[in-house]
Write an enzyme that holds these catalytic residues in place. Sequence first.
Site, PDB file in Angstrom:
ATOM      1  N   GLU A 134       0.850  -1.207   0.000  1.00 19.71           N
ATOM      2  CA  GLU A 134       0.000   0.000   0.000  1.00 19.71           C
ATOM      3  C   GLU A 134       0.878   1.248   0.000  1.00 19.71           C
ATOM      4  OE1 GLU A 134      -1.766  -1.259   3.688  1.00 19.71           O
ATOM      5  OE2 GLU A 134      -0.885   0.419   4.780  1.00 19.71           O
ATOM      6  N   LYS A 136       2.889   4.583   0.949  1.00 20.48           N
ATOM      7  CA  LYS A 136       3.461   5.162   2.174  1.00 20.48           C
ATOM      8  C   LYS A 136       3.162   6.655   2.096  1.00 20.48           C
ATOM      9  CE  LYS A 136       7.631   5.392   4.974  1.00 20.48           C
ATOM     10  NZ  LYS A 136       7.595   6.805   5.262  1.00 20.48           N
ATOM     11  N   ASP A 138       2.995  10.499   2.760  1.00 16.28           N
ATOM     12  CA  ASP A 138       3.996  11.442   3.261  1.00 16.28           C
ATOM     13  C   ASP A 138       3.277  12.568   4.007  1.00 16.28           C
ATOM     14  OD1 ASP A 138       6.432  12.514   3.712  1.00 16.28           O
ATOM     15  OD2 ASP A 138       6.756  13.277   1.693  1.00 16.28           O
ATOM     16  N   TYR A 247      -4.335   3.152   8.536  1.00 13.66           N
ATOM     17  CA  TYR A 247      -3.712   2.003   7.882  1.00 13.66           C
ATOM     18  C   TYR A 247      -3.224   0.905   8.818  1.00 13.66           C
ATOM     19  CZ  TYR A 247       0.146   5.272   8.838  1.00 13.66           C
ATOM     20  OH  TYR A 247       0.993   6.161   9.424  1.00 13.66           O
ATOM     21  N   LYS A 343      11.319   2.749  -0.054  1.00 16.23           N
ATOM     22  CA  LYS A 343      11.400   4.200  -0.266  1.00 16.23           C
ATOM     23  C   LYS A 343      11.664   4.510  -1.733  1.00 16.23           C
ATOM     24  CE  LYS A 343      12.253   6.993   2.842  1.00 16.23           C
ATOM     25  NZ  LYS A 343      11.481   8.004   3.554  1.00 16.23           N
ATOM     26  N   CYS A 437      14.773  49.419  -2.465  1.00 10.50           N
ATOM     27  CA  CYS A 437      14.326  48.595  -3.591  1.00 10.50           C
ATOM     28  C   CYS A 437      15.505  48.372  -4.550  1.00 10.50           C
ATOM     29  CB  CYS A 437      13.168  49.270  -4.324  1.00 10.50           C
ATOM     30  SG  CYS A 437      12.717  48.419  -5.843  1.00 10.50           S
ATOM     31  N   CYS A 440      14.347  50.326  -8.058  1.00 10.21           N
ATOM     32  CA  CYS A 440      14.158  51.776  -8.191  1.00 10.21           C
ATOM     33  C   CYS A 440      14.858  52.564  -7.071  1.00 10.21           C
ATOM     34  CB  CYS A 440      12.670  52.123  -8.242  1.00 10.21           C
ATOM     35  SG  CYS A 440      11.858  51.907  -6.652  1.00 10.21           S
ATOM     36  N   CYS A 455       8.397  47.418  -1.870  1.00  9.52           N
ATOM     37  CA  CYS A 455       8.783  48.710  -2.438  1.00  9.52           C
ATOM     38  C   CYS A 455       7.499  49.527  -2.544  1.00  9.52           C
ATOM     39  CB  CYS A 455       9.397  48.496  -3.816  1.00  9.52           C
ATOM     40  SG  CYS A 455       9.499  50.006  -4.771  1.00  9.52           S
ATOM     41  N   CYS A 460       7.435  51.937  -9.739  1.00  8.13           N
ATOM     42  CA  CYS A 460       8.707  51.203  -9.808  1.00  8.13           C
ATOM     43  C   CYS A 460       8.677  50.328 -11.076  1.00  8.13           C
ATOM     44  CB  CYS A 460       8.851  50.333  -8.563  1.00  8.13           C
ATOM     45  SG  CYS A 460      10.165  49.142  -8.657  1.00  8.13           S
TER      46      CYS A 460
HETATM   47  S1  IVH Z   1       2.262   1.120   9.084  1.00 10.57           S
HETATM   48  C1  IVH Z   1       4.106  -0.372  13.241  1.00 10.57           C
HETATM   49  N1  IVH Z   1       1.462   2.079   6.812  1.00 10.57           N
HETATM   50  O1  IVH Z   1       5.570   5.908   7.795  1.00 10.57           O
HETATM   51  C2  IVH Z   1       4.220   0.502  12.077  1.00 10.57           C
HETATM   52  N2  IVH Z   1       2.916   3.446   8.118  1.00 10.57           N
HETATM   53  O2  IVH Z   1       8.600   5.364   9.273  1.00 10.57           O
HETATM   54  C3  IVH Z   1       2.913   0.916  11.542  1.00 10.57           C
HETATM   55  N3  IVH Z   1       3.361   5.637   7.104  1.00 10.57           N
HETATM   56  O3  IVH Z   1       5.589   6.068  11.269  1.00 10.57           O
HETATM   57  C4  IVH Z   1       3.030   1.839  10.425  1.00 10.57           C
HETATM   58  N4  IVH Z   1       2.141   5.354   5.308  1.00 10.57           N
HETATM   59  O4  IVH Z   1       3.769   7.423  10.035  1.00 10.57           O
HETATM   60  C5  IVH Z   1       2.221   2.316   7.902  1.00 10.57           C
HETATM   61  N5  IVH Z   1       0.609   2.782   4.787  1.00 10.57           N
HETATM   62  C6  IVH Z   1       1.360   3.011   5.863  1.00 10.57           C
HETATM   63  C7  IVH Z   1       2.052   4.223   6.045  1.00 10.57           C
HETATM   64  C8  IVH Z   1       2.833   4.408   7.189  1.00 10.57           C
HETATM   65  C9  IVH Z   1       2.926   6.192   5.964  1.00 10.57           C
HETATM   66  C10 IVH Z   1       4.284   6.349   8.032  1.00 10.57           C
HETATM   67  C11 IVH Z   1       4.007   6.149   9.482  1.00 10.57           C
HETATM   68  C12 IVH Z   1       5.290   5.565  10.035  1.00 10.57           C
HETATM   69  C13 IVH Z   1       6.293   5.942   9.000  1.00 10.57           C
HETATM   70  C14 IVH Z   1       7.397   4.927   8.883  1.00 10.57           C
END
Ligand code: IVH
Length: 658
Positions: A134, A136, A138, A247, A343, A437, A440, A455, A460
């Site tokens: 799934e 990750k 951000d 999640y 990553k 500025c 000018c 300014c 200007c």
């Molecule tokens: S599972 C026990 N699932 O990524 C760990 N984490 O460094 C449970 N994150 O701290 C985390 N998407 O904040 C999980 N689909 C996802 C995620 C996710 C983002 C973050 C989360 C975690 C960090 C990992």
Amino acid sequence: MYSTAQQNQLIKDAKAFIQHSTSVDSLTAINILKEIINFADWTYYVNDNPIFADAEYDALFKLLKDTEQKYPEWITIDSPTQRIAKGLTEDFKTVSHLVPMLSLENSYDAADLQDWDRKCKELSGLPTIEYCVEPKYDGAGISLIYEKDILERGSTRGDIVQGDDITTNTKQIRSIPLGAKLSRFNIQQIEIRGEVMLTKKAFRQYNEKLIAENLSPLANPRNAASGSLRIKNASEVAKRGLDAFLYHISNISIDPQKPFPTEFQTHFGSLKALESLGFKTPLSTIRVHATIEEVIQTCMEYEANRDQMPYEIDGMVIKVNDIALQDVLGQTSHHPRWAIAYKFKARQGSSKLLQIEYQVGRTGSVTPVAKIEPVYIDGVTISSISLFNEEVIREKNLKIGDTILVERAGDVIPYIVKSFPELRTGAENEIVFPTKCPVCGEGLYKPESEAVWRCTHINCEAQRIERIIHFASKDAMDIRGLGDALVRKLYEKKWIHGIADIYKLPFEQLKGMEGWGEKSMTNLKEAIEKSKTQPLHRILFGLGIRYVGETTAKALARSIAHINDLFSTSIDALKNIEDVGEKVAVSIQEFFSHQDTKLLLEQLQDAGVCLQNTQKNEVVAGALLGKTFFIYRYFTNEAKRCRSNGRTKRRKITQWRQ
Ligand code: IVH
């Protein structure tokens, strides 16, 4: 979540409430009303497919609020009215997580994932393992506790063991249910982990708003999300349009008299069950695979398409699907062994800060721009980065000659993540912000509440050029071909001094310009001609009135018949227009009180630019002047966006023209 029959029933009930109910006088009725509003929120914030019009929602919400005022004993903690925040949070209490909020081990390529798969198989003794893959997200990690079907607590990750209690702010995130029928699965208490996010679109819109208000824009959606969670004014949090994906279940307590729900025996099943209760999860993006090769394939696919996602993802998370197997694999003190993050390739690179240049914008804002040693990040060479204002220089502790870390995330413009003061040699130089500025030479001015130096010289040269560029730009009059470089060239040649000169260009003389062919000239002529019939809101935006962005310009255009109306519109009347507050109203009035504005509009009119509102007006009839109305709005995309900032407002009709 809701069966078709349930949905139809709720819609039917809602219509009945809207049409017939001035008050609600039974506990059964108020419960149905709450259910309808929760359903409406779910369609809008979780399912992304709204069913009710704003005015309908408003009417239902008001009915609930009025009823609760009449019968305060009927108010429940999960009532939709309880999202509304009152006052400021003094300090966030520190709270302990039920289970430490561990992070994930990282992997960077196929070999890392194969290694991890091998270890999982060795530890478990199993020949094959089913994995879920799934996104990750951000954003900022969050932990929620539901007890007896009610959201009891929301907290930040903090130091893994303890975090900040941000329950009130959590309640401002409309995709997080205040209550959920977890008891349907025999769950008494549950701790759910997730990520609070801002979609790329919500982030862009929020930054546009900040820029229009002369505030520093936020660097990226991740910072915006984590910053938003710790705002002390919860009603401000509500305006940010935050979203949350849940999640992971970190702790679950089942009624001891009842069996463990089979749905929660796998990760996939748990998310499916949570979805069925109204939570937003990664379910629609998740893939279940029986081999690590398939997992790797999915990771690569998502990496190639990451820019197509509506929100930022910085990798994928691979989890063992079977929860019992997760328990067998266990965890280290830092991360679980049953999950790993893949990553995506870094969108960061290091560079050197060579010098600062100062650009003067169309409103006179002086923006420091960092010139850096070119750095190649994810297919793009970056050599110039806006620093927005003086505060950013201070916050990032920048000096000329510093080694810096640069990030380029998706659609977000590149920014300096940080400097490395520890790598300084002593040869670095302080950055001294100018007091005059740079174009000018006029003195600079900064109101206390703002971050930007300006300014003040209205004529200007830099401002004049920027005003022309803005007027011709894509979102304003959209004069294709009349871009930044050409405007500067024309200005240099003294063929253009202000906006109105666009319509008086000496095309015969232009012919001789270097790199300027017959074709480009015809195209430009056509584009200029076409711009004369652009809708009024584009002109209003193009004029570059301070604080008037695209949305305000549209609202403004809707409320007038001709641009000249604004010469005589009072501050009060302006303030009745959607999106226009005191500050914006004053700025509009100031702009239209200038002799230069009058002259410019006369010149545009003479050139044949249409200054009239040619679009269908919402104004109804002269007889309605002064009365207050519910203006009904249907779900266009724009209405959808507006809705997150507040529901439909009552509008007073203050002007009428045929
Ligand atoms: S599972 C026990 N699932 O990524 C760990 N984490 O460094 C449970 N994150 O701290 C985390 N998407 O904040 C999980 N689909 C996802 C995620 C996710 C983002 C973050 C989360 C975690 C960090 C990992």
